[in-house]
Design an enzyme around this catalytic site. Structure first.
Site, short mmCIF file in Angstrom:
data_model
loop_
_atom_site.label_atom_id
_atom_site.label_comp_id
_atom_site.label_asym_id
_atom_site.label_seq_id
_atom_site.Cartn_x
_atom_site.Cartn_y
_atom_site.Cartn_z
N ARG A 63 -40.87 -0.86 -32.68
CA ARG A 63 -39.59 -1.33 -33.22
C ARG A 63 -38.47 -0.34 -32.93
NH1 ARG A 63 -40.67 -5.76 -36.54
NH2 ARG A 63 -42.54 -5.68 -37.82
N LYS B 6 -36.80 -17.90 -26.63
CA LYS B 6 -37.81 -18.23 -25.62
C LYS B 6 -38.02 -19.74 -25.67
CE LYS B 6 -41.08 -14.44 -26.39
NZ LYS B 6 -42.49 -14.21 -26.74
N GLU C 216 -31.74 -13.58 -36.78
CA GLU C 216 -33.15 -13.46 -36.37
C GLU C 216 -33.26 -12.66 -35.08
OE1 GLU C 216 -36.06 -13.11 -36.82
OE2 GLU C 216 -37.21 -14.87 -37.25
N ASP C 217 -34.37 -12.02 -34.90
CA ASP C 217 -34.59 -11.26 -33.67
C ASP C 217 -34.94 -12.17 -32.51
OD1 ASP C 217 -37.06 -11.96 -34.78
OD2 ASP C 217 -37.96 -9.97 -34.57
N ASP D 215 -41.58 -5.91 -32.69
CA ASP D 215 -42.80 -5.12 -32.72
C ASP D 215 -43.97 -5.78 -32.01
OD1 ASP D 215 -43.14 -7.24 -34.73
OD2 ASP D 215 -44.97 -6.16 -35.27
N PHE E 184 -44.17 -11.29 -23.78
CA PHE E 184 -44.12 -10.64 -25.09
C PHE E 184 -43.27 -9.38 -25.00
CE2 PHE E 184 -45.42 -8.52 -28.95
CZ PHE E 184 -45.40 -9.60 -29.83
N VAL E 185 -42.20 -9.36 -25.78
CA VAL E 185 -41.24 -8.25 -25.70
C VAL E 185 -41.23 -7.43 -26.98
CG1 VAL E 185 -39.77 -9.45 -24.04
CG2 VAL E 185 -39.32 -9.72 -26.48
N ASP F 23 -39.13 -18.26 -31.08
CA ASP F 23 -40.25 -18.45 -30.17
C ASP F 23 -40.76 -19.88 -30.33
OD1 ASP F 23 -42.28 -17.59 -28.38
OD2 ASP F 23 -43.58 -16.98 -30.03
#
Ligand code: IMP
Ligand code: MG
Length: 180
Positions: free
Chosen positions: A165, A131, A99-100, A159, A152-153, A103
């Site tokens: 992206r 996070k 996973e990226d 994205d 928010f990154v 959150d």
């Protein structure tokens, strides 16, 4: 051109490459003698997946899944939907979900539950970013690249409204871009 929307670079290309190499090394050690199925959660993890899998020195296959939980906003709804399912059967297999970013945990707690129900031998999670301050649902993380603050990154696959992206680094998006 895209840089003008970035407030601060959090991780450079070099830092990302180094950390991805460390994660891949750890995974290679932990799964010695086994074969893994890497499952990339689209679309955010496609860059991380591409880099990570090339540093893992084990027999492995890759598969892809897509879920929607965000639309174009910056916080999750808690309603998760599978929009693209795996191509292969995972029964009896060792699964590593890639996973990226973790959150609220809404997406992954749902996804991991769905995967567990299919009878894999094991399921682990590798997330590039975490996070923890934003967590609503608990999720067990086995491999984590970086812990980041509540900002928010974007970039390196991540994205905002499907853009950014392709930035090679990870940066904090200027709040004025999303009206924050
Ligand atoms: P969760 O369900 O709230 O844990 O959200 C997970 C998903 O939200 C990730 O896979 C990302 O697609 C997205 N997301 C969460 N935070 C960010 C961020 O800072 N930038 C870009 N996407 C994010
Ligand atoms: Mg994502």
């Amino acid at each position: 051109m895209l840089e003008k929307d970035i407030q601060e670079v959090l991780f450079t290309e070099e830092q990302l490459a180094r950390r991805v190499g460390e994660l891949a090394h750890q995974i290679t050690q932990d799964y010695q003698g086994r074969e893994i199925v890497l499952i990339s959660v689209l679309r955010g993890s496609f860059v991380f997946m591409a880099d990570l899998c090339r540093r893992i020195d084990l027999p492995c296959t890759v598969d892809f899944m897509a879920v929607s939980s965000y639309g174009t906003g910056t916080s999750s709804s808690g309603q998760v939907q599978i929009t693209k399912d795996l191509s292969g059967n995972i029964e009896g297999k060792d699964i590593l979900v890639v996973e990226d970013i973790l959150d609220s945990g809404n997406t992954l707690s749902y996804l991991l539950r769905v995967l567990e129900q299919r009878g894999p031998a094991s399921v682990r999670l590798c997330t590039l970013l975490d996070k923890p301050d934003r967590r609503v649902k608990p999720v067990e993380v086995h491999y984590s690249g970086f812990t980041i603050p509540d900002a928010f990154v974007v970039g390196y696959g991540l994205d905002y409204a499907e853009h950014y992206r392709n930035l090679p680094y990870i940066g904090i998006l200027k709040p004025e871009v999303y009206g924050g």
